[in-house]
Design a protein around this motif. Structure first.
Motif, mmCIF file in Angstrom:
data_model
loop_
_atom_site.group_PDB
_atom_site.id
_atom_site.type_symbol
_atom_site.label_atom_id
_atom_site.label_comp_id
_atom_site.label_asym_id
_atom_site.label_seq_id
_atom_site.Cartn_x
_atom_site.Cartn_y
_atom_site.Cartn_z
ATOM 1 N N UNK A 59 0.834 -1.201 0.000
ATOM 2 C CA UNK A 59 0.000 0.000 0.000
ATOM 3 C C UNK A 59 0.869 1.251 0.000
ATOM 4 N N UNK A 60 0.457 2.237 -0.750
ATOM 5 C CA UNK A 60 1.183 3.498 -0.736
ATOM 6 C C UNK A 60 1.109 4.088 0.663
ATOM 7 N N UNK A 61 2.229 4.342 1.229
ATOM 8 C CA UNK A 61 2.259 4.839 2.608
ATOM 9 C C UNK A 61 3.428 5.786 2.777
ATOM 10 N N UNK A 62 3.402 6.500 3.871
ATOM 11 C CA UNK A 62 4.513 7.363 4.238
ATOM 12 C C UNK A 62 4.841 7.059 5.696
ATOM 13 N N UNK A 63 5.935 7.597 6.163
ATOM 14 C CA UNK A 63 6.374 7.260 7.513
ATOM 15 C C UNK A 63 6.825 8.507 8.248
ATOM 16 N N UNK A 64 6.761 8.406 9.560
ATOM 17 C CA UNK A 64 7.306 9.455 10.420
ATOM 18 C C UNK A 64 8.226 8.782 11.426
ATOM 19 N N UNK A 65 9.452 9.240 11.483
ATOM 20 C CA UNK A 65 10.430 8.701 12.419
ATOM 21 C C UNK A 65 10.569 9.672 13.586
ATOM 22 N N UNK A 66 10.441 9.145 14.794
ATOM 23 C CA UNK A 66 10.638 9.943 15.996
ATOM 24 C C UNK A 66 11.889 9.452 16.701
ATOM 25 N N UNK A 67 12.777 10.357 17.016
ATOM 26 C CA UNK A 67 13.965 9.977 17.772
ATOM 27 C C UNK A 67 14.218 11.000 18.863
ATOM 28 N N UNK A 68 15.216 10.725 19.656
ATOM 29 C CA UNK A 68 15.468 11.564 20.830
ATOM 30 C C UNK A 68 15.059 10.810 22.079
ATOM 31 N N UNK A 69 14.310 11.463 22.940
ATOM 32 C CA UNK A 69 13.873 10.841 24.184
ATOM 33 C C UNK A 69 12.645 9.979 23.998
ATOM 34 N N UNK A 70 12.809 8.825 23.327
ATOM 35 C CA UNK A 70 11.647 8.008 22.970
ATOM 36 C C UNK A 70 11.109 7.212 24.151
ATOM 37 N N UNK A 71 11.831 7.167 25.275
ATOM 38 C CA UNK A 71 11.317 6.451 26.448
ATOM 39 C C UNK A 71 10.577 7.389 27.401
ATOM 40 N N UNK A 72 10.466 8.642 27.024
ATOM 41 C CA UNK A 72 9.713 9.588 27.861
ATOM 42 C C UNK A 72 8.240 9.541 27.486
ATOM 43 N N UNK A 73 7.341 9.869 28.422
ATOM 44 C CA UNK A 73 5.909 9.903 28.095
ATOM 45 C C UNK A 73 5.599 10.851 26.931
#
Length: 864
Positions: free
Chosen positions: A525-539
């Protein structure tokens, strides 16, 4: 006799020998077309990967790998067949039975059966029939029997049970289907063929191709309900129809326009045929040389012929019009004009060969400069980071050189041969130059009159307009690819005969499927993505994921089903796993202190529990490396009908809505990657333009210093092309032509197109000054003599390119509009602005140096 005269006297005096030699050379060169490489790597660039988006995509692929959730996902690749009913009831008993009959015919096909390798087709009709049969392993014959024996009410109840909310069978229905109901406008069935990527290699690919071809043919044989596929065979048929319609629409109109304008310019059938022969041979030479040199043609196949046709017509007009001027006027020694000689005298004095030799000698320097500067303008694109543009620049440059050679050898030799034959049978071949006709001479001469009255005003107005155009660069709409908005003007469809554009059945079906269905293979399926980095274990990181969920639901470019967006994210996976695993559910609830479904404490412990409960699903959305959590991934489904720019804007808006402290969000997908590459290419094209302008400026300054004694005259000749480039940008802004990969490339070619006009006028002006004419007289001769050929060339090219405006695709019409704009502005500036620049140069420049060249030339001739 000057040294420059000698080769051209050989061409005219030994015209038959030249014709024979050039035809032999042409045969050898054209043979290279058989080795032409038409493929081109669209994104073959050392620059790809330099953008943040490209690097993010590479990181995601390296970290998260593919989207498959199990080993079998890559072993089978489903091929969908769509069923659509005109009455809106694709779930009726009759429609379901018809689908089973279709499957039976498909299974009888050897290619389909071999590619399925025992796997049964999967569709709503199969699920409903198995439910009615009371057996999940019921074969196709039992399914048909069970469905035939069931009453309509039994079928309806079975449908409602089969298609209840949460059932996997609902993925076979359009996005507007209400789960649990017994009506739908369309549906699809899946034939699960072996995937070529599963390790079976070419054999699997061949089996799949043969099977999908059989499905395409079987679907085409059925009308009600409508059956169709959208695979490679449907695309190939659509592309073939598109190419055929384009040829039927564009080629006749373009040829008619070219021939009509050539007839107007030459006013002689023989000259039209001879000139057009040179045009065809120039294009063939370009492709032949590309073939012999093993240079991939790529975009040269599309853009090359169009540009070379324009240049070849221009070269031919200059040769023919100067020849006509020489036959009409006195020669250098003061002999009587051709019109004053008897027919016998013309034959004895070589009244055809001599004028042609003098004409070629007169235009050779200008044509040589045009070829050299055009080559510099085009070859400046070799510095571009994209291989497609590099290949195009090489191809066009070879075409320009081919045009120069053909126009100064084969074409004049053929012209002399034909004219001599016709005059021997009593036909007078003397014709008036286009610029010397009663109607056009005053029009072309108006640029000189304007220069005499208000040259400074003309220059100031032109510079102000050019400056405004240059400023418009920053406001141009930027799109990676100008996509079709789906609407074709009615008048384009209503044109008579083959000119009328037929709407594409494939496009309508493709748009429908894109709008209504997820991909048959969910990972495709045609899709896009968002990558989150940094403090990923924080709420805050999971709060950012929830923000992405909310933002995606508000974007029209994001695919939705029943009012919700089927995202894949850490939160969606956590909720899915919690629904099936009580131990993880307890951990998930304990971390969610406010009950909003988003853990707000002990986030690392939640990740640990997720990896323990569902490691494969967790690894698709949460990166764990060396025991540390480093990034999160959100996969956003994209609506199939969304344009590239809409995709990019939507994803950038969603990622931009993340405002969590210590957490960065980068959108990485097809749309954002294309926009990033466009920005990079735009910067590259701007650099290329500046390099090309600087190179052409230095070249003309040096050449004019050597040839005329005035470097300033060369600099003056460059000013108009800078002006034309800026005006073209302004015209793009006013006409709403976006800056795409294609139009930005064409902008870099404006230099190669526009410099032609100005060199011819400046060179003719310098020639007339050397012959002792006054400044005004030299200007008038230049713009009426040479300007006539420029007008014919402009009208021919504009007429040919205007045919592209009939095409329904906006990218093709923008291409045509841009070239028409560039050529028209080049002519206007050369005839109406350049005379003012030359007049000011004559007042303040090195006029005496240019005139002194005539003495030098006369001395050289005397020595010869």
């Amino acid at each position: 006799m000057s040294r420059l005269d000698r080769p051209f006297r050989f061409v005219t005096e030994h015209n038959l020998v030249v014709l024979l030699l050039m035809l032999l050379v042409t045969g050898g060169v054209v043979a290279g077309i058989g080795q032409l490489q038409t493929q081109s790597q669209l994104n073959g660039s050392d620059a790809v990967g330099d953008t943040e988006v490209a690097q993010t995509i590479d990181y995601i692929q390296a970290t998260y790998g593919t989207n498959e959730s199990d080993a079998n996902a890559s072993a089978v690749s489903p091929a969908p067949v769509y069923v659509r009913s005109d009455d809106g009831d694709a779930l009726s008993k009759a429609a379901l039975l018809d689908s089973l009959a279709f499957q039976r015919r498909a299974l009888d096909n050897e290619s389909v059966a071999a590619a399925l390798d025992g796997r049964e087709p999967f569709g709503v009709s199969n699920s409903v029939a198995k439910r009615l049969a009371g057996r999940s392993d019921a074969g196709l014959a039992d399914q048909v029997a069970a469905l035939e024996s069931a009453s309509p009410s039994e079928v309806e109840r079975a449908l409602e049970a089969t298609l209840a909310e949460g059932s996997s069978a609902t993925a076979l229905l359009p996005s507007d289907y209400e789960p649990g109901t017994a009506t739908a406008e369309s549906r699809r069935m899946l034939f699960r063929f072996e995937s070529p990527d599963a390790g079976a290699g070419d054999a699997a690919a061949e089996r799949r191709t043969a099977a999908t071809a059989a499905l395409f043919e079987l679907a085409g044989d059925r009308e009600q309900p409508e059956y169709f596929t959208l695979g490679e065979h449907a695309v190939a048929e659509s592309n073939a129809n598109f190419s055929q319609q384009t040829m039927e629409l564009i080629v006749p109109v373009a040829l008619l326009a070219i021939l009509a304008v050539l007839a107007f310019s030459y006013r002689d059938l023989v000259d039209v045929i001879v000139g057009f022969t040179g045009v065809v041979l120039s294009v063939l030479w370009m492709f032949g040389i590309l073939g012999w040199m093993q240079i991939p043609a790529g975009m040269t196949m599309i853009i090359g012929p169009v540009l070379i046709v324009g240049l070849s017509v221009d070269y031919g007009l200059h040769v023919f019009m100067r020849y006509r001027e020489e036959r009409e006027g006195r020669n250098a020694s003061g002999d009587r004009t051709g019109s004053e000689l008897t027919r016998a005298e013309r034959g004895e004095t070589g009244d055809i060969r001599e004028p042609m030799a003098r004409g070629l000698s007169s235009v050779a320097v200008a044509l040589g400069l045009v070829t050299l500067t055009a080559a510099v303008g085009f070859m400046s694109n070799v510095t571009n980071e994209f291989s497609l543009i590099k290949q195009l620049s090489i191809g066009i440059t070879l075409g320009v050189v081919s045009t120069f050679v053909v126009s100064l050898t084969l074409v004049p030799a053929l012209k002399v041969t034909v004219d001599r034959l016709l005059e021997r049978v009593g036909l007078d071949r003397r014709k008036r130059p286009l610029g010397k006709t009663r109607l056009l001479e005053p029009f072309l001469g108006s640029g000189v009159r304007l220069a005499k009255r208000a040259a400074p005003v003309v220059i100031v107005v032109a510079l102000v307009a050019g400056s405004a155009g240059a400023v418009a660069w920053t406001d141009l709409d930027r799109q990676s690819v100008q996509q079709d908005d789906g609407g074709i003007a009615e008048w384009k469809q209503d044109l008579p005969g083959p000119l009328g554009w037929e709407t594409s059945e494939y496009d309508e079906r493709d748009d429908y499927v894109d709008a209504q269905y997820r991909a048959a293979d969910e990972d495709a399926r045609r899709s896009s993505q968002i990558l989150l980095d940094g403090g990923v274990t924080s709420p805050a990181a999971l709060a950012a994921v929830e923000t992405i969920h909310d933002g995606a639901a508000e974007e029209a470019a994001v695919f939705q089903r029943a009012g919700s967006v089927p995202l894949r994210s850490p939160l969606s996976v956590m909720r899915s796993v919690a629904a099936a695993d009580e131990e993880f559910a307890a951990t998930f609830r304990a971390a969610d202190t406010d009950g909003d479904g988003v853990p707000d404490r002990d986030v690392a412990e939640v990740y640990d529990a997720l990896y323990a409960a569902a490691p494969e699903q967790a690894s698709q959305v949460v990166e764990r490396t060396d025991g540390e959590y480093r990034s999160l991934r959100v996969v956003v489904p994209i609506d199939g009908g969304a344009k590239i720019v809409e995709q990019a804007e939507a994803m950038e808006s969603i990622a931009g809505g993340v405002g969590a402290d210590g957490v960065d969000a980068v959108a990485a997908g097809y749309g954002t990657l294309n926009q990033a590459e466009l920005a990079q290419t735009t910067d590259s094209i701007l650099t290329t333009l500046l390099v090309a302008l600087a190179a052409v400026g230095v070249l003309l300054t040096l050449v004019y210093r050597i040839a005329t004694g005035s470097a300033a005259l060369g600099a003056v000749t460059v000013v108009p092309i800078v002006l034309v480039t800026a005006l073209v940008v302004g015209g793009m802004h006013l006409l709403g032509i976006p800056l795409t990969l294609l139009t930005s490339l064409l902008l870099s070619l404006v230099i190669g197109l526009g410099i032609d006009y100005n060199i011819h006028v400046s060179d003719r002006f310098a020639q007339e000054l050397e012959r002792g004419q006054t400044v005004t007289g030299a200007l008038r001769t230049a713009v009426t003599g040479t300007g006539g050929a420029l007008l014919g060339s402009t009208l021919t090219s504009v007429g040919a390119f205007s045919a592209l405006l009939l095409h329904p695709h906006p990218q093709i019409t923008s291409f045509g509009t841009l070239v028409v704009l560039a050529l028209s502005l080049s002519f206007v500036v050369a005839v109406f602005v350049l005379p003012s620049l030359l007049l000011v140069w004559a007042d303040y420049g090195s006029l005496d140096a240019v005139r002194s060249e005539s003495t030098t030339h006369e001395g050289a001739m005397a020595q010869d």
